[in-house]
Design a protein around this motif. Structure first.
Motif, mmCIF file in Angstrom:
data_model
loop_
_atom_site.group_PDB
_atom_site.id
_atom_site.type_symbol
_atom_site.label_atom_id
_atom_site.label_comp_id
_atom_site.label_asym_id
_atom_site.label_seq_id
_atom_site.Cartn_x
_atom_site.Cartn_y
_atom_site.Cartn_z
ATOM 1 N N GLU A 166 0.806 -1.223 0.000
ATOM 2 C CA GLU A 166 0.000 0.000 0.000
ATOM 3 C C GLU A 166 0.839 1.274 0.000
ATOM 4 O O GLU A 166 0.432 2.293 -0.570
ATOM 5 C CB GLU A 166 -0.925 -0.005 1.214
ATOM 6 C CG GLU A 166 -2.138 0.882 1.076
ATOM 7 C CD GLU A 166 -3.174 0.329 0.115
ATOM 8 O OE1 GLU A 166 -3.513 1.050 -0.852
ATOM 9 O OE2 GLU A 166 -3.634 -0.800 0.324
ATOM 10 N N PHE A 167 2.016 1.232 0.625
ATOM 11 C CA PHE A 167 2.775 2.462 0.811
ATOM 12 C C PHE A 167 4.150 2.462 0.132
ATOM 13 O O PHE A 167 4.567 3.479 -0.419
ATOM 14 C CB PHE A 167 2.955 2.741 2.317
ATOM 15 C CG PHE A 167 1.665 2.862 3.059
ATOM 16 C CD1 PHE A 167 0.895 4.010 2.966
ATOM 17 C CD2 PHE A 167 1.204 1.819 3.848
ATOM 18 C CE1 PHE A 167 -0.314 4.125 3.644
ATOM 19 C CE2 PHE A 167 0.001 1.920 4.536
ATOM 20 C CZ PHE A 167 -0.761 3.076 4.430
ATOM 21 N N VAL A 168 4.854 1.337 0.167
ATOM 22 C CA VAL A 168 6.222 1.299 -0.360
ATOM 23 C C VAL A 168 6.247 1.053 -1.863
ATOM 24 O O VAL A 168 6.870 1.819 -2.618
ATOM 25 C CB VAL A 168 7.058 0.219 0.366
ATOM 26 C CG1 VAL A 168 8.463 0.152 -0.225
ATOM 27 C CG2 VAL A 168 7.112 0.506 1.863
ATOM 28 N N TYR A 169 5.562 0.021 -2.302
ATOM 29 C CA TYR A 169 5.648 -0.367 -3.712
ATOM 30 C C TYR A 169 5.201 0.730 -4.682
ATOM 31 O O TYR A 169 5.831 0.921 -5.729
ATOM 32 C CB TYR A 169 4.832 -1.649 -3.959
ATOM 33 C CG TYR A 169 5.073 -2.252 -5.321
ATOM 34 C CD1 TYR A 169 6.207 -3.025 -5.577
ATOM 35 C CD2 TYR A 169 4.184 -2.034 -6.373
ATOM 36 C CE1 TYR A 169 6.437 -3.569 -6.827
ATOM 37 C CE2 TYR A 169 4.400 -2.567 -7.622
ATOM 38 C CZ TYR A 169 5.533 -3.341 -7.851
ATOM 39 O OH TYR A 169 5.765 -3.870 -9.089
ATOM 40 N N PRO A 170 4.115 1.479 -4.394
ATOM 41 C CA PRO A 170 3.711 2.551 -5.327
ATOM 42 C C PRO A 170 4.785 3.610 -5.562
ATOM 43 O O PRO A 170 4.724 4.341 -6.560
ATOM 44 C CB PRO A 170 2.480 3.164 -4.640
ATOM 45 C CG PRO A 170 1.938 2.065 -3.802
ATOM 46 C CD PRO A 170 3.140 1.323 -3.306
#
Length: 524
Positions: free
Chosen positions: A472-476
């Motif tokens: 939700e937060f790192v990959y994008p």
């Protein structure tokens, strides 16, 4: 008959009103394409004669539920016209005026009354110590686990569907069997099958249980079948109830010569193996194994990348999935796998039925086995196992353990359904709320035996936290987001599939090793 709930049932109505208020707060939340699906069904059942319901194709969201649900939509359409007549125009595709949103949301909230009643009836099937604190009573814990179920809240009241109403019919049918009102239970399940055919997954459990424990009226001292006790009258009566229900539902379409068309809509085998790539079942693991083999094959020059199916290497989220290395799976293969996965459970309740409790356990296994091995399985079908398992979770320690693993993993696997930013805090908060209650309440209920989860299970469930942070937060924020946009869903799919598979195995171990004597808190 088991002792009923405490005479002071104000807590039940407080919980029901509280969750209804929460649902009202979600009226203006994000809704999925299922919202348009049901709006279109309102419009086509209202605007066209019955003979055209299963042929009409102005919208891509054609009618693919059984006839009784079509009549349910038809009934709703006559109320909908008082809100906004434009929603009943078939050509108004993707129509979502404020009045339309209000009506459709309220229709889900109001029909949940069926679910409330069913939960109340299920709670009557428990024996309880009168002196127990309310928060430690199985009926109270069960009520919260069902009425405030995280999956139902986000699927029905954000994503948009009518699962609460349908699960209400299912739970009421189960309650009737616990109350030895088998004809009513059979009738309710027959109605349910004609509302939504996904419940065919659990039909084998119903069929074997009613034949073994109702049509055969007696068992030998060792629990084995007494063949001479067979009641032909009961069998005929059950058959009449079921066939009459199907006749009322499908009769008009049979008379019109449209049965093949209706069945082609209900069972679209032309669709792919997976409804969504991240549905956490055995085929998700199979798909990722194939993708890994194809990637390694290309890296070590064992496979020609130009000859591989394009979707296998770049598509990720596709309904039609062509396997590159492993054999492609056919609908027949999934049917065989599904039957093999549930046969031991059916065999068990035939030879050692263990009453309605054994039936319920078999039902959960049928639901989970079909989810694990079925064709074109919807990710939301995990609720078909989680909700009935809630009844067993407050009845025995081992079932509580399995419930925690399955519910936490299965509910988390639904996170990708809500992908909008504004719904992110809502789904995280509701998931934490339900999970914390489940863990603390079941631990209190079975506090004498130590921790419910072993270190391995607890570590696996805690692994969902870094998984969510990464997806939700790192990959994008990484450069891979544009190249491999499907990777977070793939990770979610594989990780959750491992947990669901583990829960399925634990459930089978519990079925095959449990004694015929019930534990502690007993269900009638």
């Amino acid at each position: 008959m088991a002792a009923s709930m405490t005479h002071d049932q104000s807590w039940f109505f407080a919980l029901a009103l509280g969750v209804s208020f929460l649902k009202c707060l979600l009226i203006n939340a994000y809704h999925s394409t299922d919202f348009e699906v049901h709006r279109n069904w309102l419009a086509l059942t209202h605007s066209f004669p019955v003979s055209q319901w299963y042929y009409e194709a102005t919208s891509e969201w054609t009618l693919d539920y059984p006839p009784l649900f079509a009549w349910f939509e038809y009934g709703l359409s006559h109320i909908a016209r008082f809100f906004d007549k434009e929603m009943l125009v078939v050509q108004n595709l993707n129509y979502a005026s404020p009045a339309t949103v209000l009506f459709q949301r309220l229709s889900v909230i109001v029909t949940d009354v069926v679910f409330f009643y069913a939960v109340k009836e299920c709670c009557k099937c428990f024996r309880e110590d009168k002196g127990k604190d309310l928060l430690a009573k199985p009926s109270f814990i069960l009520t919260v686990l069902l009425l405030w179920n995280f999956g139902l809240l986000i699927i029905d009241h954000i994503h948009f569907q009518y699962n609460g109403f349908l699960f209400g019919v299912l739970l009421l049918s189960i309650a009737r069997h616990f109350q030895n009102r088998h004809f009513e239970g059979a009738l309710l399940f027959a109605v349910l099958l004609n509302l939504k055919h996904i419940y065919l997954y659990i039909a084998p459990a119903y069929g074997i249980y009613l034949l073994r424990c109702f049509c055969f009226t007696q068992s030998n001292a060792d629990g084995s079948l007494q063949w001479r006790s067979f009641s032909f009258v009961r069998l005929v009566t059950l058959g009449t109830i079921v066939l009459s229900t199907f006749a009322v539902s499908f009769g008009p379409f049979i008379a019109l010569g449209q049965l093949p068309q209706v069945l082609s809509r209900l069972f679209p085998f032309k669709r792919g193996l997976c409804h969504a790539y991240w549905a956490p079942n055995i085929w998700a693991l199979y798909n990722i194994a194939d993708k890994a083999c194809s990637t390694l094959g290309v890296k070590f020059k064992l496979l020609d990348i130009n000859k591989l199916p394009k979707a296998s290497m770049t598509g990720g989220l596709v309904q039609e999935f062509q396997h590159s290395v492993l054999p492609s799976v056919s609908p027949l293969a999934t049917l065989v796998c599904t039957l093999l996965s549930i046969l031991p459970a059916l065999f068990r309740i035939w030879h050692r039925p263990n009453g309605a409790r054994g039936f319920l356990r078999c039902l959960v296994i049928c639901a989970l086995g079909s989810f694990m091995f079925g064709w074109h399985v919807h990710e939301k079908a995990i609720l078909l196992a989680i909700l009935p398992l809630s009844l067993l979770a407050v009845e025995s320690r081992e079932d509580a353990r399995i419930f925690l693993i399955l519910s936490i993993t299965g509910h988390y696997s639904l996170f990708p359904l809500l992908f909008t930013t504004q719904e992110l805090p809502i789904k995280i908060f509701l998931m934490l709320l339900f999970t914390i209650f489940s863990l603390t309440s079941l631990k209190t209920l079975f506090r004498k035996g130590g921790a419910l989860l072993n270190p391995f299970e607890a570590t696996y469930l805690l692994g969902l936290i870094p998984l969510e942070l990464i997806c939700e937060f790192v990959y994008p924020l990484t450069v891979w987001q544009k190249t491999f946009p499907f990777l977070p869903l793939m990770l979610t799919s594989v990780y959750c599939a491992l947990g669901v598979t583990y829960a399925f195995i634990r459930l089978y171990v519990s079925l095959l090793t449990c004694s015929d004597t019930t534990k502690k808190t007993k269900m009638q």
